[in-house]
Enzyme design. Structure first.
Site, PDB file in Angstrom:
ATOM      1  N   SER A 263      -0.013  -0.445  -4.683  1.00 35.38           N
ATOM      2  CA  SER A 263      -1.195   0.379  -4.917  1.00 35.38           C
ATOM      3  C   SER A 263      -0.823   1.668  -4.214  1.00 35.38           C
ATOM      4  O   SER A 263      -0.555   1.619  -3.032  1.00 35.38           O
ATOM      5  CB  SER A 263      -2.424  -0.148  -4.200  1.00 35.38           C
ATOM      6  OG  SER A 263      -2.641  -1.488  -4.443  1.00 35.38           O
TER       7      SER A 263
ATOM      8  N   ASN B 148       0.814  -1.216   0.000  1.00 36.07           N
ATOM      9  CA  ASN B 148       0.000   0.000   0.000  1.00 36.07           C
ATOM     10  C   ASN B 148       0.847   1.266   0.000  1.00 36.07           C
ATOM     11  O   ASN B 148       1.738   1.403   0.841  1.00 36.07           O
ATOM     12  CB  ASN B 148      -0.877  -0.020   1.265  1.00 36.07           C
ATOM     13  CG  ASN B 148      -1.654   1.259   1.477  1.00 36.07           C
ATOM     14  OD1 ASN B 148      -2.498   1.612   0.659  1.00 36.07           O
ATOM     15  ND2 ASN B 148      -1.369   1.969   2.554  1.00 36.07           N
ATOM     16  N   GLU B 149       0.546   2.164  -0.927  1.00 36.26           N
ATOM     17  CA  GLU B 149       1.124   3.519  -0.929  1.00 36.26           C
ATOM     18  C   GLU B 149       2.655   3.510  -0.862  1.00 36.26           C
ATOM     19  O   GLU B 149       3.245   4.203  -0.049  1.00 36.26           O
ATOM     20  CB  GLU B 149       0.540   4.350   0.225  1.00 36.26           C
ATOM     21  CG  GLU B 149      -0.933   4.588   0.045  1.00 36.26           C
ATOM     22  CD  GLU B 149      -1.574   5.468   1.127  1.00 36.26           C
ATOM     23  OE1 GLU B 149      -2.472   6.244   0.788  1.00 36.26           O
ATOM     24  OE2 GLU B 149      -1.171   5.377   2.295  1.00 36.26           O
ATOM     25  N   LEU B 150       3.267   2.725  -1.721  1.00 40.53           N
ATOM     26  CA  LEU B 150       4.718   2.671  -1.734  1.00 40.53           C
ATOM     27  C   LEU B 150       5.263   3.564  -2.857  1.00 40.53           C
ATOM     28  O   LEU B 150       6.060   4.464  -2.614  1.00 40.53           O
ATOM     29  CB  LEU B 150       5.178   1.224  -1.912  1.00 40.53           C
ATOM     30  CG  LEU B 150       4.603   0.263  -0.845  1.00 40.53           C
ATOM     31  CD1 LEU B 150       4.828  -1.180  -1.229  1.00 40.53           C
ATOM     32  CD2 LEU B 150       5.182   0.565   0.522  1.00 40.53           C
TER      33      LEU B 150
END
Ligand SMILES: *[C@@H]1O[C@H](CO)[C@@H](O)[C@H](O)[C@H]1NC(C)=O
Ligand SMILES: *[C@@H]1O[C@H](CO)[C@@H](O)[C@H](O)[C@H]1NC(C)=O
Ligand SMILES: *[C@@H]1O[C@H](CO)[C@@H](O)[C@H](O)[C@H]1NC(C)=O
Ligand SMILES: *[C@@H]1O[C@H](CO)[C@@H](O)[C@H](O)[C@H]1NC(C)=O
Ligand SMILES: *[C@@H]1O[C@H](CO)[C@@H](O)[C@H](O)[C@H]1NC(C)=O
Ligand SMILES: *[C@@H]1O[C@H](CO)[C@@H](O)[C@H](O)[C@H]1NC(C)=O
Ligand SMILES: *[C@@H]1O[C@H](CO)[C@@H](O)[C@H](O)[C@H]1NC(C)=O
Length: 925
Positions: free
Chosen positions: A525, A475-477
């Site tokens: 994502s 997530n959010e990388l």
């Protein structure tokens, strides 16, 4: 249907073992580190659940117990039990644990069995020698290490990977630090929507397995249903036959010459086809074989609203050369393809008006489709108490909301099988992720090896579900962590990118690829998709990352803007191919607060209400950081003050109730306007093909982004989502800076539809206004496209912006996907060209009545236009109305049915249903 699911899991575990005893049948005790606490325990369970059940601690979700109960996480807890059911004539004995959270030291008969360090893996140990040498009564004992302390110890180990601390501290702790070092649900250490309990225990079932000689135990399976030659991220050829790769992961010995047979059955148990699996491979831990099924032999599985959810049973057996069955497996499967199309936009598409760049959307069974949905967080702080019924209630709320996809967010836990079983039945795609988020992760070999096992186990376990849509690395990388470290530590950015690739490309992707070919993968994502795809290379995916060209559009967007001056500013919304996160937080209802917080704290600014708001995260463990939580409260307050009548009730509880509700109206209206924007994007150059709002569900009662409260109550956002995710919508697009208004009809049908639109202006008292505008009464709208039906300048055409409301409606003839009949789709919407804080609202004179006979409420606006009409109901029941937060014109009556989710009032809740609209926010008591 749940009964069938249980049967299935049982069949799966059945094998030719001599004896399988569920560890849950043992008489468990949980004991604290200094032995001062020793109370009965369950298995599966977690420390907080057992301590709460035994009365050692109060309800962890009550008031500020999150802070008070930290001591539980900061010590080891031992689960122990006398072993029962041991057979004396066994040739071998194994312990199998489907999930241990997280750090354990396991002993049997006082002898060391093993250690574990990953809650997401299945662990199994050969304890034959220990059992045969065991003299005294055998006792199984599992010492669970304190996860915060173990994580701290790892962080303090010399030579362990460290990340730069200045200026932004990339590994910012939500509450408990060092989560990036350990393979435990990351949100157990805190998140901005939930508490940090860092509980520990045997969170999934375990088994004592004993064999005679040549038995095998089925410990996992993988069933990959795909098109022949299909590869991840490559558009599948729909004309090719289906291939099923079916395998069994086992404990035991597979004799040479073993074969595999299969039978494909429909849900009435009629055989569709059967035979021997081909290309059978046998290793010491796994057997696998292939079946080829001609296209046309089976019906396809489609998501909710796009066709039927046809399912089949795949029964397959492992048989020895003499024909006796060693193991049988039954899995419920479905036939569908789903691929993430991230190919460059073709010239033909550019000619259709699509901006160059890359695609980023899903294609199902060869069809492009607009994905509507939301984001799922762990269903509870304590997974063992999550029941299939609870998950079914959540996913039925998703289905009722015209949603087709739920993103199962990356820093919780891999979905339980029953969640996918329910999603298979309801037609909900679950976008799954590996459990990494909002951090940079170590790349030490031991860490990567641990991750590889986790990926293999979970990707195989979930592979057979048609609801499985996608795997993302975390997530959010790409959109958050990497850009941040580039800013913090530009000189070493190559190193950080390299480590990201080591984990997400070199480790996770191959582990997934070896086990499943039918599902697409992206490392993060949100992402910009791939730049190159070449299966002749060892790592076939080259990510685009930040190699973008101005004017071109690439991947997904993730959007949060807490500055409410920008809330309905369309030019502030992101333009991308897909939107996988966007949201704003709101309070749960007063009714929900009353379930977890004492009456004296039911005040918007009370310490308990504020400190349970973890936006912004405290970054520490205690209650001293009131400041960050207050910032989140201020954002909600300003949102209300700018966009709604500000509640001011003299009665303190009524005031609190109104404030809670107002935050929900603001959240709902803001998110609805984004959904309208993203959906219209399907016909704009960005060719936007999906939006998943943040977030669907809640795990406690607190201010969060959720559209559903912890007990299942729907917030305003959930009701507005149901409405605005309808297949064909009409919606306003207003520019507050120049007063230009456009109205579009947007359709996600797969063929052109033709309809009529109607526009009527009113003042707030409900009198029609004469307004001239350029509008189309009849229109056509293309497949997954949009069409403009009205255009005007509000300032130039309306006598008084504060006293005008536009009512718009359409009626459209179209074909629902995968049907051949024409259906009439309708939708209505309202628009006020000014903030409702400044509008000349009047008392709409709402009246409500209930008809027990019809099982519905009847609501009428007798004196004016009513905005966000809200039916409210008391505690003791959870009810989902067919519609809520709708608008009414003067004289209009709307009948509202409902579904009762739970009721302890004996039906009396209907007597206490009230109705209000935003006008009531400000009225005195
Ligand atoms: C045992 O540990 C608990 C919790 O940490 C503590 O409150 C208690 O005083 C300890 N008891 C003894 C006898 O050390
Ligand atoms: C607590 O658990 C950790 C991790 O398993 C272990 O290293 C430590 O020895 C345990 N301590 C006690 C007192 O049980
Ligand atoms: C199909 O077979 C299974 C396993 O024997 C059985 O449990 C189930 O009830 C059968 N279903 C139907 C519809 O007959
Ligand atoms: C078994 O191995 C062979 C050779 O690697 C491979 O071609 C075949 O596809 C494998 N079978 C299965 C079921 O994966
Ligand atoms: C959407 O509709 C417009 C107007 O008919 C058309 O020009 C455009 O090509 C369509 N877009 C797509 C992607 O088909
Ligand atoms: C950027 O992407 C283009 C293809 O879109 C590719 O040709 C080029 O080599 C890439 N540049 C870098 C530096 O990777
Ligand atoms: C109502 O609640 C708001 C927000 O907490 C507060 O500012 C206001 O003073 C309250 N009004 C009354 C009359 O208590």
């Amino acid at each position: 249907m749940w009964v069938a699911t249980i049967l299935l899991s049982f069949l799966t575990a059945r094998a030719a073992a001599l004896s399988i005893v569920e560890l849950g049948n043992f008489d468990w005790t949980i004991t604290s580190q200094n032995k001062s606490v020793s109370v009965p325990a369950k298995f599966p369970s977690l420390s907080h659940l057992d301590l709460y059940a035994a009365g050692v601690i109060d309800n962890p979700l009550h008031n500020l117990n999150e802070f008070i109960q930290r001591w539980v996480a900061y010590q080891n807890w031992t689960y122990s039990a006398p072993v029962i059911g041991l057979k004396s004539d066994a040739a071998s004995t194994w312990l199998v644990f489907d999930g241990l959270d997280t750090f354990t030291d396991i002993t049997l008969c006082g002898k060391h069995v093993g250690n574990t360090d990953n809650m997401f893996r299945q662990w199994y140990f050969d304890v034959t020698d220990i059992v045969s040498a065991c003299k005294a009564k055998s006792k199984l004992s599992i010492n669970f290490g304190s996860a915060p302390l173990v994580a701290q110890a790892i962080a303090n180990t010399p030579g362990v990977e460290k990340w730069p601390v200045v200026p932004n501290n990339i590994q910012y702790p939500f509450e408990i630090p060092n989560r990036e070092y350990i393979r435990k649900e990351q949100s157990d250490f805190g998140w901005d929507w939930g508490p940090a309990f860092a509980s520990q225990g045997p969170w999934k079932p375990g088994y004592l397995v004993q064999f005679k000689s040549k038995d095998v135990y089925v410990r996992n399976t993988a069933v990959d249903v795909r098109k022949q030659d299909q590869l991840p991220l490559v558009i599948p050829d729909q004309s090719k036959p289906w291939v099923i790769n079916a395998s069994i992961d086992l404990i035991g010995n597979v004799p040479s010459g073993a074969k595999m047979n299969y039978r494909l059955l429909d849900l009435t148990n009629k055989t569709v086809c059967s035979g021997a699996l081909s290309d059978v491979n046998v290793t010491s831990v796994s057997v696998a074989g292939l079946a080829t099924i001609e296209e046309g032999t089976v019906d396809r599985w489609w998501p909710n609203g796009y066709g039927s959810q046809t399912l089949y049973y795949l029964d397959y057996d492992l048989v020895d050369s003499s024909g006796s069955t060693l193991a049988s497996v039954s899995k419920r499967i479905g036939f569908r393809t789903i691929v993430l199309n991230s190919y460059p936009v073709s010239d033909a598409d550019i000619a259709k008006g699509i901006a160059p760049g890359n695609n980023w959307h899903f294609e199902v069974n060869g069809h492009e489709m607009y994905m509507k949905g939301s984001n799922f967080i762990p269903a509870d702080c304590f997974w063992p108490r999550v029941t299939p019924d609870f998950i079914r209630m959540i996913l039925e709320s998703v289905k009722a909301g015209h949603q087709t996809m739920v993103r199962v967010w990356a820093s919780g836990a891999y979905s339980p099988d029953f969640m996918h079983d329910i999603a298979d039945e309801l037609g909900i795609f679950l976008w799954s992720e590996f459990e990494f988020g909002d951090a940079l992760y170590p790349v030490a070999k031991s860490f990567l090896d641990n991750v590889r096992e986790e990926v293999i186990y979970n990707s195989r376990r979930l592979s057979h579900h048609p609801s499985l849509a996608f795997w993302a690395g975390g997530n959010e990388l790409e959109n958050l962590m990497l850009p941040q470290i580039q800013q913090d530590d530009p000189d070493h950015f190559d190193r950080w990118i390299g480590e990201y690739e080591t984990l997400f490309f070199d480790t996770i992707f191959p582990a997934l690829f070896e086990n499943q070919r039918s599902i697409s993968y992206m490392p993060s994502s949100t992402s910009n998709g791939w730049e190159m795809l070449d299966y002749s290379k060892p790592i076939p995916i080259v990510p685009r990352l930040y190699n973008t060209t101005a004017g071109s559009i690439y991947g997904e967007t993730d959007f949060y803007n807490y500055d409410s001056t920008q809330s309905f500013n369309l030019s502030a919304y992101p333009v991308g191919r897909f939107s996988n996160e966007f949201g704003f937080h709101s309070m749960p209802s007063r009714q929900s607060w009353q379930q977890q917080v004492d009456p004296e704290y039911l005040n918007f600014n009370s310490s308990v209400v504020v400190l349970r708001n973890h936006h912004y995260p405290s970054g520490s463990l205690n209650t001293s950081n009131f400041h960050n939580s207050s910032l989140g409260m201020v954002e909600m307050t300003l949102g209300i003050e700018r966009w709604l009548p500000t509640p001011m009730k003299e009665d303190s509880l009524k005031n609190f109730t109104a404030w809670c509700h107002a935050t929900q109206v603001f959240q709902g209206a803001f998110i609805k306007s984004q959904i309208e924007f993203y959906r219209r994007g399907s016909g704009m150059p960005e060719r936007q093909l999906g939006c998943l709002y943040w977030q669907l569900n809640d795990q406690w009662v607190a201010s969060t982004w959720a559209s559903m409260e912890y007990d299942g109550r729907w917030k305003v956002l959930h009701y507005l989502g149901i409405d605005i995710y309808s297949p064909v919508i009409i919606a306003p697009y207003f520019d507050f800076t120049n007063s230009s208004l456009e109205v579009y009809v947007t359709s996600d049908l797969w063929s052109e539809a033709k309809g009529n639109a109607k526009f009527t202006w009113y003042d707030w008292s409900g009198n029609p206004l004469k307004v001239s505008s350029k509008s189309l009464s009849s229109f056509s709208v293309g497949a997954i496209n949009t069409t403009k039906v009205l255009e005007l300048n509000a300032k130039d055409t309306l006598p008084d912006l504060a006293d005008a409301v536009l009512f718009m409606e359409h009626s459209t003839q179209g074909q629902a996907p995968n049907t051949d009949t024409t259906t009439t789709f309708t939708h209505e919407n309202y628009f006020a060209p000014i903030s409702l804080a400044d509008a000349k609202l009047v008392d709409p004179g709402l009246k409500i009545s209930y008809s027990a006979e019809k099982g519905c409420f009847s609501v009428t606006a007798t004196k004016g236009v009513a905005a966000y009409v809200w039916l409210d109901y008391p505690n003791g029941a959870v009810v989902h109305f067919d519609a809520n937060a709708f608008w009414l014109r003067k004289g209009q009556t709307r009948e509202v049915g409902y579904t009762v989710v739970s009721d302890t009032t004996g039906g009396k809740w209907t007597d206490e249903v009230t109705v209000e609209s935003v006008w009531d926010l400000t009225t005195r008591d």
